[in-house]
Design an enzyme around this catalytic site. Structure first.
Site, PDB file in Angstrom:
ATOM      1  N   SER A 124       0.128  -1.021  -0.042  1.00 67.86           N
ATOM      2  CA  SER A 124      -0.377  -0.312   0.502  1.00 67.86           C
ATOM      3  C   SER A 124       1.011   0.757   0.353  1.00 67.86           C
ATOM      4  CB  SER A 124      -1.122   0.717   0.885  1.00 67.86           C
ATOM      5  OG  SER A 124      -1.055   1.024   1.730  1.00 67.86           O
ATOM      6  N   TYR A 148      -1.550  -1.432  10.786  1.00 69.42           N
ATOM      7  CA  TYR A 148      -1.881  -1.820   9.415  1.00 69.42           C
ATOM      8  C   TYR A 148      -1.219  -1.856   9.021  1.00 69.42           C
ATOM      9  CZ  TYR A 148      -3.367  -1.285   4.739  1.00 69.42           C
ATOM     10  OH  TYR A 148      -3.926  -1.933   3.278  1.00 69.42           O
ATOM     11  N   LYS A 152       1.850  -3.890   6.888  1.00 68.23           N
ATOM     12  CA  LYS A 152       2.565  -4.091   5.552  1.00 68.23           C
ATOM     13  C   LYS A 152       4.205  -3.904   4.751  1.00 68.23           C
ATOM     14  CE  LYS A 152      -1.616  -4.140   3.389  1.00 68.23           C
ATOM     15  NZ  LYS A 152      -2.225  -5.614   2.887  1.00 68.23           N
TER      16      LYS A 152
HETATM   17  P1  NAD Z   1     -11.102  -6.587   1.289  1.00 64.04           P
HETATM   18  O1  NAD Z   1     -11.964  -7.104   2.453  1.00 64.04           O
HETATM   19  O2  NAD Z   1     -12.297  -6.347  -0.006  1.00 64.04           O
HETATM   20  O3  NAD Z   1     -10.410  -8.502   0.923  1.00 64.04           O
HETATM   21  C1  NAD Z   1      -9.891  -9.145   1.384  1.00 64.04           C
HETATM   22  C2  NAD Z   1      -9.772 -10.535   2.137  1.00 64.04           C
HETATM   23  O4  NAD Z   1      -8.813 -11.357   2.573  1.00 64.04           O
HETATM   24  C3  NAD Z   1     -11.112 -10.624   1.949  1.00 64.04           C
HETATM   25  O5  NAD Z   1     -12.299 -11.366   1.177  1.00 64.04           O
HETATM   26  C4  NAD Z   1     -11.213 -11.189   3.587  1.00 64.04           C
HETATM   27  O6  NAD Z   1     -12.180 -11.730   3.683  1.00 64.04           O
HETATM   28  C5  NAD Z   1     -10.132 -11.590   3.261  1.00 64.04           C
HETATM   29  N1  NAD Z   1      -9.103 -12.136   4.262  1.00 64.04           N
HETATM   30  C6  NAD Z   1      -9.222 -11.239   5.516  1.00 64.04           C
HETATM   31  N2  NAD Z   1      -8.400 -12.115   6.151  1.00 64.04           N
HETATM   32  C7  NAD Z   1      -7.912 -13.888   6.597  1.00 64.04           C
HETATM   33  C8  NAD Z   1      -7.666 -14.573   6.845  1.00 64.04           C
HETATM   34  N3  NAD Z   1      -6.591 -14.465   7.780  1.00 64.04           N
HETATM   35  N4  NAD Z   1      -7.580 -15.715   5.504  1.00 64.04           N
HETATM   36  C9  NAD Z   1      -7.689 -15.867   4.458  1.00 64.04           C
HETATM   37  N5  NAD Z   1      -8.506 -14.866   3.995  1.00 64.04           N
HETATM   38  C10 NAD Z   1      -8.652 -13.322   4.897  1.00 64.04           C
HETATM   39  O7  NAD Z   1     -10.738  -6.084   1.079  1.00 64.04           O
HETATM   40  P2  NAD Z   1      -9.450  -5.531  -0.542  1.00 64.04           P
HETATM   41  O8  NAD Z   1      -9.696  -3.755  -0.850  1.00 64.04           O
HETATM   42  O9  NAD Z   1      -9.483  -6.171  -1.466  1.00 64.04           O
HETATM   43  O10 NAD Z   1      -7.642  -5.587  -0.049  1.00 64.04           O
HETATM   44  C11 NAD Z   1      -7.281  -6.609  -0.531  1.00 64.04           C
HETATM   45  C12 NAD Z   1      -4.924  -6.369  -0.511  1.00 64.04           C
HETATM   46  O11 NAD Z   1      -5.100  -5.064  -1.028  1.00 64.04           O
HETATM   47  C13 NAD Z   1      -5.265  -6.355   1.389  1.00 64.04           C
HETATM   48  O12 NAD Z   1      -4.250  -7.080   1.512  1.00 64.04           O
HETATM   49  C14 NAD Z   1      -5.457  -4.873   1.285  1.00 64.04           C
HETATM   50  O13 NAD Z   1      -4.631  -4.164   2.681  1.00 64.04           O
HETATM   51  C15 NAD Z   1      -4.552  -4.511   0.319  1.00 64.04           C
HETATM   52  N6  NAD Z   1      -4.865  -2.820  -0.062  1.00 64.04           N
HETATM   53  C16 NAD Z   1      -6.850  -2.221   0.019  1.00 64.04           C
HETATM   54  C17 NAD Z   1      -6.145  -1.277   0.144  1.00 64.04           C
HETATM   55  C18 NAD Z   1      -7.410  -0.444  -0.195  1.00 64.04           C
HETATM   56  O14 NAD Z   1      -7.979   0.703  -0.221  1.00 64.04           O
HETATM   57  N7  NAD Z   1      -8.320  -1.123  -0.960  1.00 64.04           N
HETATM   58  C19 NAD Z   1      -4.796   0.069  -0.102  1.00 64.04           C
HETATM   59  C20 NAD Z   1      -4.187  -1.104  -0.373  1.00 64.04           C
HETATM   60  C21 NAD Z   1      -3.700  -1.970   0.047  1.00 64.04           C
HETATM   61  N1  UFG Z   2     -12.495  11.384   3.498  1.00 64.35           N
HETATM   62  C1  UFG Z   2     -13.123  12.104   4.269  1.00 64.35           C
HETATM   63  N2  UFG Z   2     -14.012  11.641   4.905  1.00 64.35           N
HETATM   64  C2  UFG Z   2     -14.238   9.902   4.691  1.00 64.35           C
HETATM   65  C3  UFG Z   2     -13.334   9.549   4.129  1.00 64.35           C
HETATM   66  C4  UFG Z   2     -11.885   9.892   3.336  1.00 64.35           C
HETATM   67  O1  UFG Z   2     -12.450  13.823   4.561  1.00 64.35           O
HETATM   68  O2  UFG Z   2     -15.264   9.432   5.170  1.00 64.35           O
HETATM   69  C5  UFG Z   2     -10.945  11.707   2.668  1.00 64.35           C
HETATM   70  C6  UFG Z   2      -9.424  11.932   4.235  1.00 64.35           C
HETATM   71  O3  UFG Z   2      -8.959  12.518   4.764  1.00 64.35           O
HETATM   72  C7  UFG Z   2      -8.798  11.923   2.147  1.00 64.35           C
HETATM   73  C8  UFG Z   2      -9.040  11.145   1.624  1.00 64.35           C
HETATM   74  O4  UFG Z   2     -10.940  11.460   1.681  1.00 64.35           O
HETATM   75  O5  UFG Z   2      -8.206  13.358   2.721  1.00 64.35           O
HETATM   76  C9  UFG Z   2      -9.225   9.637   1.587  1.00 64.35           C
HETATM   77  O6  UFG Z   2      -9.976   9.218   2.546  1.00 64.35           O
HETATM   78  P1  UFG Z   2      -9.778   7.521   1.996  1.00 64.35           P
HETATM   79  O7  UFG Z   2      -9.913   6.636   3.752  1.00 64.35           O
HETATM   80  O8  UFG Z   2     -10.637   6.500   1.577  1.00 64.35           O
HETATM   81  O9  UFG Z   2      -8.005   6.891   2.382  1.00 64.35           O
HETATM   82  P2  UFG Z   2      -6.617   7.530   2.560  1.00 64.35           P
HETATM   83  O10 UFG Z   2      -5.909   7.231   1.082  1.00 64.35           O
HETATM   84  O11 UFG Z   2      -6.776   7.540   3.926  1.00 64.35           O
HETATM   85  O12 UFG Z   2      -5.788   5.558   2.997  1.00 64.35           O
HETATM   86  C10 UFG Z   2      -5.893   4.868   1.933  1.00 64.35           C
HETATM   87  C11 UFG Z   2      -6.842   3.050   2.505  1.00 64.35           C
HETATM   88  C12 UFG Z   2      -5.481   3.013   3.269  1.00 64.35           C
HETATM   89  C13 UFG Z   2      -3.869   2.724   2.495  1.00 64.35           C
HETATM   90  C14 UFG Z   2      -4.346   4.216   1.847  1.00 64.35           C
HETATM   91  C15 UFG Z   2      -2.833   4.675   0.741  1.00 64.35           C
HETATM   92  O13 UFG Z   2      -7.595   3.032   3.603  1.00 64.35           O
HETATM   93  O14 UFG Z   2      -5.858   1.343   3.257  1.00 64.35           O
HETATM   94  O15 UFG Z   2      -5.460   4.401   1.123  1.00 64.35           O
HETATM   95  O16 UFG Z   2      -3.102   3.123   0.119  1.00 64.35           O
HETATM   96  F1  UFG Z   2      -3.295   2.337   3.057  1.00 64.35           F
END
Ligand code: NAD
Ligand code: UFG
Length: 341
Positions: A124, A148, A152
């Site tokens: 991330s 979190y 990572k």
């Molecule tokens: P998500 O929660 O939709 O998907 C994660 C999946 O992993 C879920 O289906 C959950 O049931 C499964 N899971 C969690 N723990 C588990 C375990 N111990 N064993 C087996 N399955 C398990 O999330 P997502 O948005 O699809 O994210 C996928 C990956 O990408 C994550 O590792 C997350 O940290 C990373 N990531 C997401 C974002 C974002 O904003 N969505 C940003 C950066 C990185």
């Molecule tokens: N924001 C609001 N109101 C809300 C939610 C978010 O104003 O209800 C704003 C935040 O302050 C930020 C922007 O919208 O300025 C984006 O916020 P998000 O929570 O959607 O995303 P972040 O950038 O804070 O974090 C996301 C994921 C993290 C990841 C990061 C970088 O949640 O897991 O992107 O990949 F680590």
């Protein structure tokens, strides 16, 4: 070629399964369903016409993983499984380190025992902490402000150490920026269990009438309109990045361990996203500007040029498509996968 997709029933995982199938790979999904539903995989079947093998299991369960590696000839692992709520990780650090770090170590151990040596890891942009400048390149210093992000960084380190011990492994560390959007069919999308933490599901919840109003966290950042700026990337572009990362494992000019940013290179403010969503949905998005959220940074966007050079990937979709596609999913399924078709 079989690809083990941990967390494949989740938001990014389910979209990636479609792109894998489209590219001729066979995803085998391993997920404990802690934050997802198998309905997403039923919908993937509806979209692609292909059934996905699903195994309900936890990546902390070594025996279950050994069983999967024994049963299927796995070419590579895409490791999405993990918990991802930043605020929750501050309240429950042990749960996050156990699930994300212990789970990853158990998975990599099972790979080692079963001589599977290709892995793509979902990292991330959070690993860049509060960057000194933007755009962010992969060589920027890393830091962490919450468990979190800590999980990572630890997993990235574990994989770098595995690379030292086993230089023949192929390891891709993909640092995602802000994934949003949904498949253009409107059949799959992001389905948060609770009140959304992230901006896009919150805005779409307001537009569909599930949530009353958006709180914009801070209007006094040093950005053009005072609200936070992020690099939003369409989840389908992101999913395609995983296919490119897999294909790059076969390219002898790509190092066996590599790290790439997956972002668009463009930053949009919260107010710009609200305006784009208003245009997509034709619904008013009620909002008020409130205090900053602890731990948030002003501005974060990628320099994605290394991904283009190294794995021939670049994002193609802009914010209006991201909002249009989110709205199609949200308006067709106001309660996510709980909405019957
Ligand atoms: P998500 O929660 O939709 O998907 C994660 C999946 O992993 C879920 O289906 C959950 O049931 C499964 N899971 C969690 N723990 C588990 C375990 N111990 N064993 C087996 N399955 C398990 O999330 P997502 O948005 O699809 O994210 C996928 C990956 O990408 C994550 O590792 C997350 O940290 C990373 N990531 C997401 C974002 C974002 O904003 N969505 C940003 C950066 C990185
Ligand atoms: N924001 C609001 N109101 C809300 C939610 C978010 O104003 O209800 C704003 C935040 O302050 C930020 C922007 O919208 O300025 C984006 O916020 P998000 O929570 O959607 O995303 P972040 O950038 O804070 O974090 C996301 C994921 C993290 C990841 C990061 C970088 O949640 O897991 O992107 O990949 F680590």
């Amino acid at each position: 070629m079989n690809i083990l997709v941990t967390g494949g029933a989740g938001y990014i995982g389910s979209h990636t399964c479609i792109e894998l199938l489209d590219a001729g790979f066979t995803p085998i999904v391993f997920d404990n369903l802690s934050n997802s539903s198998t309905i997403a995989l039923d919908r993937v079947k509806q979209i692609t016409g292909q059934t996905i093998t699903f195994i309900k299991g936890d990546v902390r369960d070594a025996e279950a993983l050994d069983h999967v590696f024994n049963e299927y000839n796995i070419y590579a692992v895409i490791h999405f499984a993990g918990l991802k709520a930043v605020g929750e990780s501050v309240e429950k650090p042990l749960m996050y380190y156990d699930n994300n770090v212990s789970g990853s170590i158990t998975l990599f151990g099972a790979m080692e025992r079963n001589t599977v040596s290709r892995v793509i890891f979902s990292s991330s942009a959070t690993v860049y902490g509060d960057p000194a400048t933007v755009p962010i390149t992969e060589d920027f210093p890393t830091s962490t402000t919450n468990p979190y992000g800590g999980s990572k960084l630890i997993i990235e380190d574990v994989l770098k150490n595995i690379h030292i011990a086993h230089p023949e492994w192929n390891i891709a560390l993909l640092r995602y920026f802000n994934p949003v959007g949904a498949h253009k069919s409107g059949l799959i999308g992001e389905d948060p269990n609770d009140i959304p933490n992230n901006l896009m599901p919150y805005i779409s919840g307001v537009a569909v009438g599930k949530l009353e109003q958006l709180s914009i966290f801070g209007g006094d950042y040093p950005t053009p309109d005072g609200t936070g700026v992020r690099d939003y990337i369409h989840v389908v572009d992101l999913a395609k990045g995983h296919v490119k990362a897999l294909q790059a494992f076969e390219n002898p000019s790509v190092d066996n361990l590599y790290t790439v940013n997956l972002g668009t290179g463009k930053g949009y403010s919260v107010l710009e996203m609200v305006a784009a969503f208003n245009k997509a949905s034709n619904k008013p998005i009620k909002y008020q500007i409130t205090d900053r959220r602890a731990g948030d940074i002003a501005c974060c966007y990628a320099d994605p040029s290394y991904a283009k050079t190294l794995i021939d990937w670049e994002a193609t979709m802009g914010v209006q498509v991201m909002c249009d596609d989110t709205w199609r999913w949200q308006s067709n399924h106001p309660t996510g996968y709980k909405t019957n078709d």
